[in-house]
Motif scaffolding. Structure first.
Motif, short mmCIF file in Angstrom:
data_model
loop_
_atom_site.label_atom_id
_atom_site.label_comp_id
_atom_site.label_asym_id
_atom_site.label_seq_id
_atom_site.Cartn_x
_atom_site.Cartn_y
_atom_site.Cartn_z
N LEU A 217 33.56 49.55 26.37
CA LEU A 217 32.21 49.46 25.83
C LEU A 217 32.13 48.33 24.82
CD1 LEU A 217 29.32 50.34 25.33
CD2 LEU A 217 30.19 52.26 23.97
N ALA A 218 33.14 48.19 23.98
CA ALA A 218 33.16 47.10 23.01
C ALA A 218 33.14 45.74 23.71
CB ALA A 218 34.40 47.21 22.12
N SER A 219 33.88 45.62 24.80
CA SER A 219 33.91 44.35 25.53
C SER A 219 32.54 44.02 26.11
CB SER A 219 34.96 44.42 26.66
OG SER A 219 35.05 43.18 27.33
N VAL A 220 31.87 45.01 26.69
CA VAL A 220 30.53 44.78 27.23
C VAL A 220 29.56 44.39 26.12
CG1 VAL A 220 28.54 45.87 28.34
CG2 VAL A 220 30.84 46.23 29.26
N MET A 221 29.64 45.07 24.98
CA MET A 221 28.77 44.73 23.85
C MET A 221 28.95 43.27 23.45
SD MET A 221 29.10 48.14 21.45
CE MET A 221 28.23 47.40 20.06
N MET A 222 30.19 42.83 23.39
CA MET A 222 30.46 41.47 22.95
C MET A 222 30.05 40.45 24.03
SD MET A 222 31.45 41.68 19.85
CE MET A 222 30.03 42.79 19.91
N ARG A 223 30.14 40.82 25.29
CA ARG A 223 29.66 39.93 26.36
C ARG A 223 28.15 39.75 26.27
NH1 ARG A 223 32.65 38.86 30.92
NH2 ARG A 223 30.83 39.09 32.27
N LEU A 224 27.44 40.80 25.87
CA LEU A 224 25.99 40.71 25.73
C LEU A 224 25.57 39.68 24.70
CD1 LEU A 224 24.93 44.48 25.90
CD2 LEU A 224 24.29 42.68 27.52
N THR A 225 26.43 39.41 23.73
CA THR A 225 26.09 38.45 22.68
C THR A 225 26.29 37.00 23.10
OG1 THR A 225 28.29 38.39 21.65
CG2 THR A 225 26.80 40.16 20.95
N GLN A 226 26.76 36.78 24.34
CA GLN A 226 27.01 35.43 24.84
C GLN A 226 27.90 34.65 23.87
OE1 GLN A 226 23.08 33.79 25.62
NE2 GLN A 226 22.90 34.93 27.52
N PRO A 227 29.14 35.09 23.72
CA PRO A 227 30.03 34.52 22.71
C PRO A 227 30.30 33.03 22.89
CG PRO A 227 31.24 35.93 24.23
CD PRO A 227 29.79 36.15 24.51
N SER A 228 30.40 32.35 21.75
CA SER A 228 30.69 30.91 21.73
C SER A 228 31.78 30.66 20.71
CB SER A 228 29.43 30.14 21.36
OG SER A 228 29.74 28.81 21.00
N ASN B 47 31.60 41.62 11.65
CA ASN B 47 31.65 43.00 12.15
C ASN B 47 31.49 43.95 10.96
OD1 ASN B 47 34.16 45.01 13.93
ND2 ASN B 47 32.02 45.39 13.54
N LEU B 48 30.32 44.56 10.87
CA LEU B 48 30.04 45.51 9.80
C LEU B 48 30.69 46.86 10.11
CD1 LEU B 48 26.22 44.72 9.40
CD2 LEU B 48 28.11 43.80 8.02
N ALA B 49 31.20 47.53 9.07
CA ALA B 49 31.86 48.82 9.27
C ALA B 49 32.86 48.73 10.41
CB ALA B 49 30.82 49.92 9.51
N CYS B 50 33.80 47.82 10.28
CA CYS B 50 34.65 47.41 11.41
C CYS B 50 35.64 48.47 11.85
CB CYS B 50 35.37 46.11 11.09
SG CYS B 50 36.61 46.24 9.78
N GLY B 51 35.92 49.47 11.02
CA GLY B 51 36.87 50.50 11.43
C GLY B 51 38.21 49.92 11.81
N SER B 52 38.71 50.29 12.98
CA SER B 52 40.04 49.84 13.39
C SER B 52 40.03 48.51 14.13
CB SER B 52 40.70 50.91 14.27
OG SER B 52 39.89 51.21 15.40
N GLY B 53 38.88 47.84 14.16
CA GLY B 53 38.84 46.47 14.64
C GLY B 53 38.54 46.28 16.11
N THR B 54 38.06 47.31 16.80
CA THR B 54 37.87 47.21 18.25
C THR B 54 36.90 46.09 18.64
OG1 THR B 54 38.30 49.58 18.45
CG2 THR B 54 37.27 48.49 20.33
N LEU B 55 35.74 46.04 18.00
CA LEU B 55 34.76 45.01 18.35
C LEU B 55 35.29 43.61 18.07
CD1 LEU B 55 31.45 46.67 17.11
CD2 LEU B 55 31.94 45.96 19.45
N LEU B 56 35.95 43.43 16.95
CA LEU B 56 36.50 42.11 16.61
C LEU B 56 37.51 41.65 17.65
CD1 LEU B 56 37.08 42.45 12.76
CD2 LEU B 56 35.59 40.76 13.87
N ILE B 57 38.40 42.55 18.01
CA ILE B 57 39.47 42.18 18.95
C ILE B 57 38.89 41.86 20.33
CG2 ILE B 57 41.49 43.07 20.16
CD1 ILE B 57 42.15 44.60 17.53
N GLU B 58 37.98 42.71 20.80
CA GLU B 58 37.39 42.45 22.11
C GLU B 58 36.56 41.18 22.10
OE1 GLU B 58 38.05 43.98 25.01
OE2 GLU B 58 39.59 45.05 23.86
N ARG B 59 35.92 40.88 20.98
CA ARG B 59 35.17 39.61 20.88
C ARG B 59 36.10 38.41 21.00
NH1 ARG B 59 34.35 35.26 20.45
NH2 ARG B 59 32.65 34.03 19.51
N LEU B 60 37.23 38.46 20.35
CA LEU B 60 38.14 37.32 20.36
C LEU B 60 38.87 37.16 21.69
CD1 LEU B 60 39.47 37.60 16.71
CD2 LEU B 60 37.94 35.85 17.64
N PHE B 61 39.00 38.24 22.45
CA PHE B 61 39.56 38.10 23.79
C PHE B 61 38.60 37.34 24.72
CE2 PHE B 61 42.77 41.53 23.05
CZ PHE B 61 43.87 40.83 23.52
#
Length: 347
Positions: free
Chosen positions: A176-187, A194-208
């Motif tokens: 789900l994190a990966s799909v969310m980050m794909r929706l942002t059209q990463p550049s 990443n607000l309230a980043c917790g254990s870093g899932t969104l950050l890591i999937e974004r950087l992949f």
């Protein structure tokens, strides 16, 4: 040519299919989407399917023209089944496979018990009552006569990331994190927060998906940040991310300094409460607008649907909703909200 089935979170089928088409193009044909599943004919290497980030698991599907599962114990069919299992196991390393599980309706019947025990004896694995390293699913063929055997292509679901060495309560499903980050059209020029980043899932999937000019994760919980640091180290992104103990509603950042903001917001279940969220969400949305550059993207996940939609309606002059995706995960049905910053930041 292989018959492949991929499991997805319900609601994410179109986005998983988008990744499949981007990666494999014409190597995937005869694609059929069902709730939580994608079926296709694939002409590439099986190993490449293990790099998919938006599916929960991928299976090789083999059809046996037999009237009943008992016939799979016959020499011809059993030999073929063993070859399929060995081919799948060869995609990994031997140490990954210690147990096996046969999942089927009536799996505790005498016939299926004999089948799984015979399989385990021939391939040298232990039968597991629950999750097995070698997962085999048996069902009636969906479009033909006979039975289908589905063999998972990896010893663990693809959603179980190798980088997750530190688990955190309520951690976001990585697909789900990966799909969310794909929706942002990463550049690679993105400045990411990443607000309230917790254990870093969104950050890591974004950087992949792509490098970033700047990546910051903030959380008030120091233990969560320690957990995020461990996961970032395992993913190889330690130098690419700043972790800060910040309040997401009072950020020490300059106005218009961020291009993409993301958050898995507290639902009021494991973390926080609905009353807390009534105050938190408006403050977070307006503070995000302050630090967002013109045209910045914001991607949020929450189960507080009515609350977040009231907040977006209230601050329609700051954020324009472009996508809302309903997804089923962990027994809940949260929604993903993608919004664009449409005016100059607030003072």
């Amino acid at each position: 040519m292989f018959d492949i089935e991929c499991d997805t979170l319900e609601g994410l089928e179109p986005y998983a299919l988008e990744e499949i088409r981007e990666r494999f193009g014409r190597r995937c044909t005869s694609i059929v989407l069902r709730s939580g599943r994608i079926r296709m004919v694939y002409t590439g290497e099986l190993q490449a399917l293990l790099r998919l980030r938006s599916v929960l698991a991928a299976y090789l599907v083999v059809t046996f023209d037999v009237p009943r599962p008992r016939a799979l114990l016959g020499h011809q069919h059993f030999t073929r089944l063993l070859r399929v299992l060995e081919m799948v196991r060869s995609l990994g390393v031997p140490e990954q496979y210690r147990t096996m599980r046969l999942s089927a309706a009536g799996e505790d019947s005498s016939v299926l018990t004999r089948l799984k025990e015979t399989l385990a004896r021939h391939i040298g694995l232990i039968v597991a009552p629950d999750e097995g390293d070698l997962l085999i699913r048996l069902r009636r063929a969906t479009q033909k006569t006979g039975w289908e055997v589905l063999v998972r292509l990896s010893s663990r679901p693809l959603a179980t990331r190798e980088w997750r060495v530190c688990n955190w309560p309520g951690a976001l499903n990585a697909t789900l994190a990966s799909v969310m980050m794909r929706l942002t059209q990463p550049s690679e020029v993105d400045r990411v927060l990443n607000l309230a980043c917790g254990s870093g899932t969104l950050l890591i999937e974004r950087l992949f998906l792509a490098p970033a000019q700047l990546a910051i994760g903030c959380d008030l919980d120091r233990e969560a940040l320690r957990c995020a640091q461990r996961n970032l180290e395992a993913a190889g992104f330690t130098q690419a991310v700043r972790l800060e103990q910040w309040d997401a509603t009072l950020l020490p950042l300059e106005t218009e300094s961020i291009d993409m903001i993301c958050a898995d917001l507290p639902f009021g279940q494991l973390i926080g409460s609905h009353r807390d969220n009534e105050a938190l969400y408006p403050r977070l949305i307006t503070e995000a607008a302050r630090v967002a550059a013109s045209g910045a993207r914001m991607c949020l996940l929450t189960h507080e649907v009515r609350l977040i939609e009231r907040v977006f309606e209230r601050y329609a002059g700051l954020w324009t909703l472009t996508h809302v995706v309903r997804v089923r995960t962990g027994g809940m049905t949260p929604r993903v909200y993608l919004a664009l910053r449409t005016t100059t930041p607030v003072s």
